[in-house]
Design a protein around this motif. Sequence first.
Motif, short mmCIF file in Angstrom:
data_model
loop_
_atom_site.label_atom_id
_atom_site.label_comp_id
_atom_site.label_asym_id
_atom_site.label_seq_id
_atom_site.Cartn_x
_atom_site.Cartn_y
_atom_site.Cartn_z
N TRP A 1 36.18 -29.27 -36.06
CA TRP A 1 35.59 -29.32 -35.17
C TRP A 1 34.55 -30.21 -34.37
O TRP A 1 34.31 -31.24 -33.27
CB TRP A 1 34.95 -27.82 -35.12
CG TRP A 1 35.68 -26.98 -34.78
CD1 TRP A 1 36.62 -25.82 -35.36
CD2 TRP A 1 36.56 -27.29 -33.31
NE1 TRP A 1 37.52 -25.34 -34.31
CE2 TRP A 1 36.73 -25.60 -33.62
CE3 TRP A 1 36.39 -27.77 -32.35
CZ2 TRP A 1 38.46 -25.33 -32.38
CZ3 TRP A 1 37.51 -27.89 -30.89
CH2 TRP A 1 37.66 -26.43 -30.87
N SER A 2 34.15 -31.09 -36.41
CA SER A 2 32.95 -32.36 -35.93
C SER A 2 33.70 -33.14 -35.52
O SER A 2 33.25 -34.19 -34.81
CB SER A 2 32.74 -32.21 -37.42
OG SER A 2 32.39 -31.27 -37.83
N VAL A 3 34.96 -33.63 -35.94
CA VAL A 3 35.88 -35.36 -35.39
C VAL A 3 36.41 -35.18 -33.82
O VAL A 3 36.23 -35.62 -33.47
CB VAL A 3 37.27 -35.35 -35.95
CG1 VAL A 3 38.16 -36.25 -35.87
CG2 VAL A 3 37.19 -35.52 -37.92
N VAL A 4 36.68 -33.91 -33.65
CA VAL A 4 36.45 -33.41 -32.46
C VAL A 4 36.27 -33.45 -31.25
O VAL A 4 35.30 -34.35 -30.84
CB VAL A 4 37.98 -32.34 -31.73
CG1 VAL A 4 37.91 -31.58 -30.37
CG2 VAL A 4 39.35 -32.07 -32.93
N ALA A 5 34.84 -33.12 -31.75
CA ALA A 5 33.14 -33.23 -31.52
C ALA A 5 33.44 -34.92 -30.92
O ALA A 5 32.45 -35.07 -29.80
CB ALA A 5 32.28 -32.09 -32.25
N ALA A 6 32.74 -35.59 -31.73
CA ALA A 6 32.63 -36.82 -31.84
C ALA A 6 33.40 -37.34 -31.39
O ALA A 6 33.18 -38.33 -30.21
CB ALA A 6 32.54 -37.43 -33.40
N THR A 7 34.80 -37.71 -31.07
CA THR A 7 35.32 -38.38 -30.31
C THR A 7 35.51 -37.95 -29.04
O THR A 7 34.85 -37.98 -28.00
CB THR A 7 36.73 -37.58 -30.97
OG1 THR A 7 37.17 -38.12 -32.09
CG2 THR A 7 38.06 -38.52 -29.23
N VAL A 8 34.70 -36.59 -28.19
CA VAL A 8 34.54 -35.79 -27.13
C VAL A 8 33.70 -36.76 -26.76
O VAL A 8 33.26 -37.36 -25.63
CB VAL A 8 34.47 -34.55 -27.20
CG1 VAL A 8 34.52 -34.11 -25.56
CG2 VAL A 8 36.46 -33.53 -27.03
N VAL A 9 32.37 -36.48 -27.00
CA VAL A 9 30.48 -37.35 -27.15
C VAL A 9 31.03 -38.45 -26.99
O VAL A 9 31.09 -39.43 -25.73
CB VAL A 9 29.62 -36.87 -27.83
CG1 VAL A 9 29.29 -38.00 -27.46
CG2 VAL A 9 29.87 -35.67 -27.91
N LEU A 10 32.09 -39.65 -27.73
CA LEU A 10 32.51 -41.33 -27.56
C LEU A 10 33.37 -40.87 -25.88
O LEU A 10 32.90 -42.35 -25.40
CB LEU A 10 32.55 -41.34 -28.74
CG LEU A 10 32.10 -41.65 -29.73
CD1 LEU A 10 32.56 -42.54 -31.65
CD2 LEU A 10 31.33 -43.07 -29.70
N ALA A 11 33.82 -40.25 -25.57
CA ALA A 11 35.20 -40.66 -24.97
C ALA A 11 34.23 -40.35 -23.57
O ALA A 11 34.38 -41.20 -22.54
CB ALA A 11 36.19 -39.79 -24.60
N VAL A 12 33.29 -39.23 -23.31
CA VAL A 12 32.90 -39.00 -22.32
C VAL A 12 31.86 -40.37 -22.42
O VAL A 12 31.14 -40.65 -20.81
CB VAL A 12 31.96 -37.94 -22.05
CG1 VAL A 12 30.99 -37.69 -21.40
CG2 VAL A 12 32.78 -36.69 -22.78
N LEU A 13 31.27 -40.36 -23.04
CA LEU A 13 30.22 -41.57 -22.94
C LEU A 13 30.76 -42.88 -22.44
O LEU A 13 30.08 -43.87 -21.26
CB LEU A 13 29.08 -41.94 -24.38
CG LEU A 13 27.68 -40.66 -24.25
CD1 LEU A 13 27.77 -40.91 -26.01
CD2 LEU A 13 26.96 -41.60 -23.98
N HIS A 14 31.83 -43.07 -23.46
CA HIS A 14 32.58 -44.37 -22.54
C HIS A 14 33.25 -44.57 -20.91
O HIS A 14 33.26 -45.15 -20.10
CB HIS A 14 34.10 -44.77 -23.73
CG HIS A 14 34.74 -46.24 -23.53
ND1 HIS A 14 35.84 -46.11 -22.95
CD2 HIS A 14 34.57 -46.75 -23.45
CE1 HIS A 14 36.60 -47.24 -23.04
NE2 HIS A 14 35.83 -47.87 -23.38
N LEU A 15 33.57 -43.13 -20.91
CA LEU A 15 34.68 -42.96 -19.49
C LEU A 15 32.87 -42.64 -18.47
O LEU A 15 33.40 -43.14 -16.97
CB LEU A 15 35.34 -41.66 -19.31
CG LEU A 15 36.34 -41.39 -19.93
CD1 LEU A 15 37.07 -40.89 -20.70
CD2 LEU A 15 36.97 -43.21 -19.57
#
Length: 177
Positions: A65-79
């Motif tokens: 969940w930590s890895v997925v949450a970090a990826t989601v945050v980075l993806a949303v920030l990037h997008l």
Amino acid sequence: MALPCGGRSDDDGGMTDVLLRDPAHLVSRRARLYWTVRALPSWLLVGGLEAAILLPDGVPGAVSWSVVAATVVLAVLHLVVMPQWRYRVHRWEITDTAVYTQSGWVSQERRIAPIARVQTVDTQRGPIEQLFGLANVTVTTASARGPIKIHALDRATAEHTVAWLTERAQATGGDGT
């Protein structure tokens, strides 16, 4: 006499108060959505790879969940941030004397090419750009740095720009070198 780069020439033809300004025109507003849509498949691929690695290996739930949450945050920030930032940075201008571009988002670049150095002017539209009504203009010069590219113009602006720039380059009578 005012110059396109914001400076003035004095009576002897020398330069005074040279201030390089941003080129005048922004790219099409549709470029923001285009850049977002173009970046989305990469993030979906990252998410798919994470799922393929984390789910079958029995990685502890908190780590997954930590890895997925970090990826989601980075993806949303990037997008969200990247297209807005690029839209504010990407600029272009063509005057009677030169082609000016500014591009990038993390690493930014400004290019200036005298009209007399223009050799060819082309447009390019990939399939996704066609869906968004966008086109790119490529100005090939005698520069070792390669062509100048103006990305994400609306199609009509790109076609008008190519026609005007081609006419202007022919009128200079130079050989583009």
